[in-house]
Design a protein around this motif. Structure first.
Motif, PDB file in Angstrom:
ATOM      1  N   ASP A  42      -2.335  -8.215   5.205  1.00 22.85           N
ATOM      2  CA  ASP A  42      -0.953  -7.567   4.963  1.00 22.85           C
ATOM      3  C   ASP A  42      -1.061  -7.206   3.370  1.00 22.85           C
ATOM      4  O   ASP A  42      -1.208  -7.768   2.665  1.00 22.85           O
ATOM      5  CB  ASP A  42       0.024  -8.706   5.008  1.00 22.85           C
ATOM      6  CG  ASP A  42       1.286  -8.125   4.518  1.00 22.85           C
ATOM      7  OD1 ASP A  42       1.507  -6.861   4.509  1.00 22.85           O
ATOM      8  OD2 ASP A  42       2.287  -8.951   4.362  1.00 22.85           O
ATOM      9  N   ASP A  43      -1.340  -5.462   3.381  1.00 25.27           N
ATOM     10  CA  ASP A  43      -1.699  -4.907   2.218  1.00 25.27           C
ATOM     11  C   ASP A  43      -0.331  -4.152   1.795  1.00 25.27           C
ATOM     12  O   ASP A  43      -0.223  -2.951   1.665  1.00 25.27           O
ATOM     13  CB  ASP A  43      -2.562  -3.556   2.503  1.00 25.27           C
ATOM     14  CG  ASP A  43      -3.415  -3.531   1.168  1.00 25.27           C
ATOM     15  OD1 ASP A  43      -3.478  -4.478   0.388  1.00 25.27           O
ATOM     16  OD2 ASP A  43      -4.113  -2.345   1.091  1.00 25.27           O
ATOM     17  N   TYR A  44       0.718  -5.087   1.513  1.00 25.80           N
ATOM     18  CA  TYR A  44       2.275  -4.400   1.602  1.00 25.80           C
ATOM     19  C   TYR A  44       2.630  -3.719   0.327  1.00 25.80           C
ATOM     20  O   TYR A  44       3.311  -2.535   0.264  1.00 25.80           O
ATOM     21  CB  TYR A  44       3.145  -5.494   2.036  1.00 25.80           C
ATOM     22  CG  TYR A  44       3.205  -6.545   0.775  1.00 25.80           C
ATOM     23  CD1 TYR A  44       1.999  -7.402   0.623  1.00 25.80           C
ATOM     24  CD2 TYR A  44       4.188  -6.808  -0.217  1.00 25.80           C
ATOM     25  CE1 TYR A  44       2.104  -8.423  -0.323  1.00 25.80           C
ATOM     26  CE2 TYR A  44       4.184  -7.525  -1.245  1.00 25.80           C
ATOM     27  CZ  TYR A  44       3.108  -8.386  -1.111  1.00 25.80           C
ATOM     28  OH  TYR A  44       2.893  -9.343  -2.493  1.00 25.80           O
ATOM     29  N   ASP A  45       1.909  -4.008  -0.736  1.00 26.14           N
ATOM     30  CA  ASP A  45       2.253  -3.363  -1.937  1.00 26.14           C
ATOM     31  C   ASP A  45       0.949  -2.983  -3.039  1.00 26.14           C
ATOM     32  O   ASP A  45       1.244  -3.064  -4.396  1.00 26.14           O
ATOM     33  CB  ASP A  45       3.631  -4.048  -2.764  1.00 26.14           C
ATOM     34  CG  ASP A  45       2.981  -5.410  -3.481  1.00 26.14           C
ATOM     35  OD1 ASP A  45       2.042  -5.582  -3.464  1.00 26.14           O
ATOM     36  OD2 ASP A  45       3.910  -5.775  -4.056  1.00 26.14           O
ATOM     37  N   SER A  46      -0.055  -2.780  -2.202  1.00 27.48           N
ATOM     38  CA  SER A  46      -1.324  -2.718  -3.001  1.00 27.48           C
ATOM     39  C   SER A  46      -1.069  -1.349  -4.050  1.00 27.48           C
ATOM     40  O   SER A  46      -1.878  -1.496  -5.027  1.00 27.48           O
ATOM     41  CB  SER A  46      -2.395  -2.496  -2.217  1.00 27.48           C
ATOM     42  OG  SER A  46      -2.295  -1.200  -1.394  1.00 27.48           O
ATOM     43  N   GLU A  47      -0.373  -0.529  -3.640  1.00 26.27           N
ATOM     44  CA  GLU A  47      -0.172   0.680  -4.476  1.00 26.27           C
ATOM     45  C   GLU A  47       0.199   0.478  -6.062  1.00 26.27           C
ATOM     46  O   GLU A  47       0.014   1.226  -6.748  1.00 26.27           O
ATOM     47  CB  GLU A  47       0.574   1.615  -3.870  1.00 26.27           C
ATOM     48  CG  GLU A  47       0.164   2.278  -2.745  1.00 26.27           C
ATOM     49  CD  GLU A  47       0.444   1.400  -1.406  1.00 26.27           C
ATOM     50  OE1 GLU A  47       1.090   0.246  -1.734  1.00 26.27           O
ATOM     51  OE2 GLU A  47       0.158   1.791  -0.267  1.00 26.27           O
ATOM     52  N   PHE A  48       0.980  -0.761  -6.317  1.00 24.15           N
ATOM     53  CA  PHE A  48       1.573  -1.020  -7.583  1.00 24.15           C
ATOM     54  C   PHE A  48       0.637  -2.116  -8.167  1.00 24.15           C
ATOM     55  O   PHE A  48       0.763  -3.197  -8.066  1.00 24.15           O
ATOM     56  CB  PHE A  48       3.007  -1.284  -7.336  1.00 24.15           C
ATOM     57  CG  PHE A  48       3.763  -0.152  -6.548  1.00 24.15           C
ATOM     58  CD1 PHE A  48       3.555   1.280  -7.086  1.00 24.15           C
ATOM     59  CD2 PHE A  48       4.359  -0.312  -5.669  1.00 24.15           C
ATOM     60  CE1 PHE A  48       4.115   2.311  -6.378  1.00 24.15           C
ATOM     61  CE2 PHE A  48       5.024   0.603  -4.779  1.00 24.15           C
ATOM     62  CZ  PHE A  48       4.912   1.924  -5.253  1.00 24.15           C
ATOM     63  N   ARG A  49      -0.155  -1.348  -9.101  1.00 29.07           N
ATOM     64  CA  ARG A  49      -0.895  -2.268  -9.961  1.00 29.07           C
ATOM     65  C   ARG A  49      -1.061  -1.724 -11.345  1.00 29.07           C
ATOM     66  O   ARG A  49      -1.037  -0.529 -11.581  1.00 29.07           O
ATOM     67  CB  ARG A  49      -2.360  -2.636  -9.470  1.00 29.07           C
ATOM     68  CG  ARG A  49      -3.056  -3.583 -10.073  1.00 29.07           C
ATOM     69  CD  ARG A  49      -4.587  -3.466  -9.402  1.00 29.07           C
ATOM     70  NE  ARG A  49      -5.237  -4.402 -10.256  1.00 29.07           N
ATOM     71  CZ  ARG A  49      -5.400  -5.846  -9.876  1.00 29.07           C
ATOM     72  NH1 ARG A  49      -4.533  -6.283  -9.003  1.00 29.07           N
ATOM     73  NH2 ARG A  49      -6.113  -6.355 -10.724  1.00 29.07           N
TER      74      ARG A  49
END
Ligand code: PLP
Length: 485
Positions: free
Chosen positions: A292-299
């Motif tokens: 589940d890669d639900y919010d990987s965009e925010f790092r």
């Protein structure tokens, strides 16, 4: 109605001896009262405050039950005019049903994380910055999509998803997440649960055992349990899922659900050795890994980590992503990438399941991605979230350190703050909810009991440092209250 009488004629009073949480008992009692006709459509129900005082319950407890009943259409909240049993239930009764049939959810249900149809209260989890969504561009695209939609796109849509969107997702994942896949491996779904349902129906059987992160994403856990899966809690430490413990406790599991990039809710990344161990286990046992890669965009520090799927040499990983965080949750669009070897099976299954819905939003998202708006939006949102996270972190840092300890996290759109050992996070979250603050108790996300409580706090909608400071100040007052322990 006469529910305010001290004799409790509707038998609403929950029983503290029972296993089910009090709010759930109250929720079910109301359902039963409606189903049996003791409460009728249009009847007024007592205010949260008066019912809480009459039954000797915390206001937050009653509030949660009422929110569930409103959310599911049993009650209608009319602001100052009070809350009533939905008059629409009357139409059902008039249509020839003597009673409104209701089915209570199985035990283990919890309050809704999101409050359907309501704007975001402070600390709301899982909600992106709705004020920063590029509405003008979106509206322009909507008009353009409607004008230019090919006639063929107006016929019955492909249940696997709109082809240009599947292509755009495959391209995006290749560039941003290191995932090499073809559009035929991509299935568009109605939210993350749509993706889980598709995996379950295609590869799993009722009663199959799966590893589940503990603590872990409460909604998917409930969804899987209700769907008849069995879940083995696997602890999470500073390296993410403890694979060795998983092997010891449930070596024969058929699947594992993991959030490797930012573990939900602790925010830790699954370390490389653990990733390799997990893949090895899946290979040995021929088990499936649902990533589940639900919010990987925010790092906010360094580059986003490549997906676990990018290391999947044996085709054991089913990768899921969602547009809920990067665009908005009302879209109800997510996607699943399946191993090439399984694409035919999935293709066959989607022909027999509900499809992901109208082609229009899918076409809009495809245009949004193809025309570069998606990448631009992400580039704008990263610094914005970094700033908003800073607002909340700074405000929390001004609190006495013994009250809350913020766990460092490299990404995501919420913060986890631990409480001193033994302090009840549930009581705090309930009291906060009473005051309009949507913090969540970490222990609600746990499968096994722990004395270490914590609060989960979304920050995406704090537009200014002042907003965050005001919410934290209100929370601080609740933390100090002697009755909230
Ligand atoms: C851990 C996790 N996974 C997945 C999702 C996405 O769910 P959906 O696509 O249904 O909005 C969320 C949303 O809050 C989440 O927190």
């Amino acid at each position: 109605m006469s529910g305010t009488s001290h004799t409790d004629p509707l038998h609403l009073k929950p029983n503290r001896e029972q296993d089910a949480p009090i709010y759930l008992q109250l929720y079910r009692r109301y359902q039963e009262a409606i189903a049996s006709g003791r409460l009728r459509p249009g009847d007024r129900v007592p205010s949260v405050r008066s019912l809480a005082s009459e039954l000797g319950l915390a206001r937050g407890t009653v509030e949660v039950a009422y929110q569930m009943l409103v959310g599911e259409g049993y009650f209608v909240a009319r602001g100052a005019a009070g809350t009533i049993v939905s008059p629409r239930l009357g139409n059902l009764a008039d249509a020839g049903r003597a009673k409104v049939s209701v089915s209570a959810p199985p035990p283990g249900s919890t309050p809704r994380l999101h409050n359907p149809g309501h704007l975001t209260p402070p600390f709301q989890l899982g909600m992106p910055a709705l004020d920063a969504f590029p509405r003008k561009t979106w509206t322009r695209l909507a008009a353009h999509t409607l004008r230019t939609l090919e006639t063929v796109a107006m016929t019955y849509p492909d249940p696997a998803g709109y082809a240009p969107l599947r292509r755009a997702i495959a391209t995006y994942l290749g560039i941003s997440r290191g995932i090499a896949c073809t559009p035929e491996q991509v299935f568009v779904t109605a939210g993350y649960r749509g993706a889980l349902e598709l995996v379950r129906r295609t590869l799993l059987h009722t009663g199959d055992l799966g590893w589940y992160e503990d603590p872990g994403y409460i909604f998917a856990r409930q969804f899987l349990l209700r769907a008849g899966m069995r879940l083995a809690p696997v602890p999470v430490d500073e390296e993410g899922l403890d694979v060795r413990t998983g092997r010891q406790r449930a070596a024969d599991a058929r699947f594992a659900v993991v959030t490797p990039t930012h573990q939900s809710p602790t925010g830790v990344a699954l370390s490389l050795p653990r990733r390799l161990e997990l893949l090895e286990w899946a290979h040995d046992r021929r088990a499936w890994i649902i990533e589940d890669d639900y919010d990987s965009e925010f790092r906010y520090h360094g580059r986003p980590l490549p997906a676990l799927k990018s290391l999947d040499r044996d085709g054991r990983v089913l990768y899921t992503g969602t547009f809920s965080k990067v665009l908005f949750p009302g879209l109800r669009l997510a996607y699943l990438v399946v191993p090439a070897s399984q694409a035919g099976k999935f293709r066959d299954m989607v022909n027999h399941l509900p499809d992901p819905g109208s082609v229009l939003p899918q076409a809009m998202v495809a245009d949004f991605m193809e025309q570069g708006h998606f990448a631009r939006h992400l580039r704008r949102m990263r610094p914005l979230y970094a700033a908003r996270r800073g607002y909340l972190a700074d405000a929390l840092a001004r609190m006495p350190a013994e009250r809350l300890h913020v766990q460092p996290q490299a990404g995501g759109i919420h913060i986890l703050a631990h409480l001193p050992d033994g302090r009840s996070d549930k009581a705090l979250a309930m009291a906060a909810l009473d005051g309009g603050l949507a913090v969540q108790a970490l222990s609600d996300w746990r499968m096994r009991k722990s004395s270490q409580g914590g609060l989960l706090m979304g920050f995406a909608n704090f537009a200014t440092a002042g907003d965050a400071a005001a919410a934290v100040e209100q929370l601080g007052t609740i933390l100090e209250r002697p009755d909230v322990t």
